[in-house]
Design a protein around this motif. Structure first.
Motif: not given
Length: 237
Positions: A76, A217, A235-237
């Motif tokens: 991240r 996130n 957030a899309t992991e």
């Protein structure tokens, strides 16, 4: 906060990478975080209570580390890089540990050799494995100092030595002390510190008795230009 190379009148407000540590003592009845007050003549956030942290220096890229952060933190930290910055996730982590040592005298490390003041004397090498990336914020345009700041949460149980010994701290932060989280919002805080404090408090509560870990996130207040935006990193992991 380390200043790195001297700045000229033209570049004082340039956007700089920065790293901050929210160090928490996890007393079940009264958890507390480490904060200090910036000087009243400081160009950035004068007379405000803040977490230890500061600008990333070029030398941080070459600093030897004893370990690495968790995979989510590393991944991240690499999301949404700026075109005007070549800073690496490892460099940001190194800066966070260096700034903690400079501003508080506290060390998070493992046995080893390091040239950093404090670490060198203690026979330790900085260890970022206890740092969890929880927040990112870019200072809006028009401020006298601007930072792309990454905030890390860490358990004070990882501090080597006495967590109440601030005798080796520089004079950048005064009134260094452990503030009960329930009382921290009563201090004179910058807006972004209030927001990060709320995020950290929620993560600490949510972890219960378990070890701190990377959040689901990472909130990102992106004010790199006149258009403000808010996103969740990872957030899309």
């Amino acid at each position: 906060m380390s200043g790195g190379e001297p700045q000229t009148a033209e570049d004082k407000s340039r956007l700089r990478d920065a790293a901050t540590i929210i160090l928490v003592r996890r007393d079940p009845e009264r958890p507390a975080i480490l904060m200090g007050m910036r000087g009243k003549t400081a160009a950035f956030m004068p007379s405000k209570y803040v977490f230890p942290g500061g600008a990333v220096d070029p030398e941080d890229a070459d600093l030897a580390l004893a370990g690495t952060a968790d995979a989510l933190t590393l991944r991240r930290l690499a999301i949404e890089p700026r075109t005007d910055s070549a800073v690496t996730p490892r460099q940001i982590l190194a800066a966070a540990l260096r700034e903690l040592a400079e501003e508080t005298g506290l060390l998070i490390g493992q046995p080893g050799d390091s040239p950093l003041p404090g670490y060198a004397e203690a026979g330790l090498m900085p260890d970022p494995s206890a740092l969890h990336f929880i927040f990112r914020a870019i200072t809006p345009p028009g401020r006298p100092r601007r930072f792309d700041a990454r905030f890390f949460l860490a358990d004070a149980a990882h501090v080597s030595g006495d967590p109440d010994d601030f005798s080796r701290a520089c004079d950048e932060l005064s009134h260094l002390h452990w503030v009960p989280i329930a009382e921290a919002r009563a201090l004179h805080l910058p807006f972004i510190t209030e927001v990060v404090l709320a995020e950290a408090a929620a993560l600490i509560r949510g972890s219960g008795d378990a070890a701190l870990h990377a959040p689901e996130n990472v909130p990102f207040f992106d004010n790199r230009d006149q258009r403000s935006r808010f996103v969740q990193l990872g957030a899309t992991e």
